[in-house]
Design an enzyme around this catalytic site. Structure first.
Site, mmCIF file in Angstrom:
data_model
loop_
_atom_site.group_PDB
_atom_site.id
_atom_site.type_symbol
_atom_site.label_atom_id
_atom_site.label_comp_id
_atom_site.label_asym_id
_atom_site.label_seq_id
_atom_site.Cartn_x
_atom_site.Cartn_y
_atom_site.Cartn_z
ATOM 1 N N LYS A 47 3.834 5.207 3.669
ATOM 2 C CA LYS A 47 3.051 3.967 3.543
ATOM 3 C C LYS A 47 3.462 2.978 4.634
ATOM 4 O O LYS A 47 2.617 2.327 5.246
ATOM 5 C CB LYS A 47 3.264 3.346 2.152
ATOM 6 C CG LYS A 47 2.555 4.122 1.054
ATOM 7 C CD LYS A 47 2.963 3.679 -0.335
ATOM 8 C CE LYS A 47 2.432 4.663 -1.389
ATOM 9 N NZ LYS A 47 2.927 4.411 -2.738
ATOM 10 N N GLN A 91 7.195 1.135 -5.951
ATOM 11 C CA GLN A 91 7.009 2.585 -6.027
ATOM 12 C C GLN A 91 7.449 3.113 -7.396
ATOM 13 O O GLN A 91 8.557 2.829 -7.849
ATOM 14 C CB GLN A 91 7.819 3.264 -4.896
ATOM 15 C CG GLN A 91 7.615 4.751 -4.804
ATOM 16 C CD GLN A 91 6.185 5.129 -4.387
ATOM 17 O OE1 GLN A 91 5.586 4.502 -3.528
ATOM 18 N NE2 GLN A 91 5.630 6.157 -5.012
ATOM 19 N N ASP A 114 -1.830 -2.359 -5.350
ATOM 20 C CA ASP A 114 -2.103 -1.133 -6.116
ATOM 21 C C ASP A 114 -3.210 -1.350 -7.148
ATOM 22 O O ASP A 114 -3.739 -0.377 -7.702
ATOM 23 C CB ASP A 114 -0.834 -0.695 -6.875
ATOM 24 C CG ASP A 114 -0.016 0.321 -6.093
ATOM 25 O OD1 ASP A 114 -0.596 1.041 -5.267
ATOM 26 O OD2 ASP A 114 1.205 0.382 -6.325
#
Ligand code: NAP
Length: 273
Positions: A47, A91, A114
């Site tokens: 990412k 994460q 997200d």
């Protein structure tokens, strides 16, 4: 026809880069990594690399497995209040002593790239535009749109009901006027449901979609990604046998995976004041 996620993702990333280049303020994505999970480390680094390639500043904050929930929440609040940080991503998975929901609920919805916070999920559920759509379902819709595959009026069958793929995918399909069936491990007659679908999205993590289940007009989106007995990356769909039968199919790797990254980068380029 193969749905070439790699190629579409690369086009989207070029567009996102152009947009980022034209911004006066550079987006800054902060990724929080807790513990030593090697897969998580790879995802986080990927990412970061993807962000940097398109001019998005990206930082990784690493915490040991033993970090307290309180310290983690304090850091997230600090990032929420830092105007220089435009996106925050924690994460997953997190260690067991940390309440994942509490962590997600602490992230500011306007920095929740997200799209997992209750406000963003709720906005999606009541048909309001969330600040960010969850990356994987958004990436899948980008892929379908690129190939001009109609969603409106389609019978869409989703296998898997996770908060990150299955549920938001269902909501996004409904908002695009598809008729949605969600299947999971308790679903009876899965084969019959798949057989009549125009679009199948499989997000399970094991081989589940076989040739006899699909029809000539099916569009098959394979989200699953895991290693087979030989250690080779594979998806939920029996690709070699299903591919000659169906209308469209996304491969693994090279389908939904790159679309998820491109979609996440699209989110990371959005700045709310
Ligand atoms: P998940 O949390 O791993 O859950 C799996 C889902 O599959 C559950 O809803 C489960 O049902 C359902 N399931 C299990 N066995 C089934 C069966 N026999 N029939 C029907 N449904 C069944 O889901 P996830 O996090 O969405 O991940 C799914 C897969 O997608 C994994 O391989 C993951 O690595 C991959 N993934 C890929 C990307 C990407 O960008 N390519 C992104 C996210 C996830 P129950 O709810 O009843 O247990």
């Amino acid at each position: 026809m193969i749905l070439d996620g790699k190629n579409v993702a690369s086009k989207i990333l070029t567009q996102v880069k152009d947009r980022v280049d034209s911004l006066n303020i550079k987006p800054h994505l902060v990724v929080i990594l807790v513990g030593d999970n090697s897969a998580s480390k790879i995802y986080v680094n990927n990412k970061k690399l993807a962000a940097e390639k398109i001019g998005i500043k990206s930082s990784i904050i690493e915490f040991p497995e033993t970090i307290s929930e309180e310290t983690l929440l304090k850091k997230i609040n600090e990032l929420n209040n830092n105007p220089e940080v435009t996106g925050i991503l924690v994460q997953l998975p997190l260690p067991n002593h940390i309440d994942k929901n509490k962590v997600v609920m602490t992230i500011s919805p306007k920095k929740d790239v997200d799209g997992f916070t209750p406000e963003n999920v709720g906005r999606l559920a009541i048909g309001l535009k969330p600040y960010y759509y969850p990356a994987t379902p958004q990436g899948i819709l980008m892929l379908l749109d690129e190939y001009k595959i109609p969603v409106e009026g389609a019978n869409a069958v989703i296998i898997g009901r996770s908060n990150i793929v299955g549920k938001p995918m269902a909501q996004m399909f409904i908002n695009r006027n598809a008729t949605v069936t969600i299947c999971h491990s308790y679903t009876k007659n899965l084969e019959d449901k798949i057989k009549t679908a125009d679009i199948v999205v499989s997000a399970v993590g094991k081989k589940i979609v076989r040739c006899k289940m699909v029809n000539n007009n099916s569009v098959i989106i394979d989200v699953g990604i895991f290693k087979d007995v030989n250690g080779k990356l594979t998806g939920d769909v029996d690709f070699n046998l299903v591919e000659p039968t169906v209308k469209y199919i996304s491969p693994v790797p090279g389908g939904v995976g790159p679309m998820t990254i491109a979609s996440l980068m699209y989110n990371a380029s959005i700045i709310y004041s």
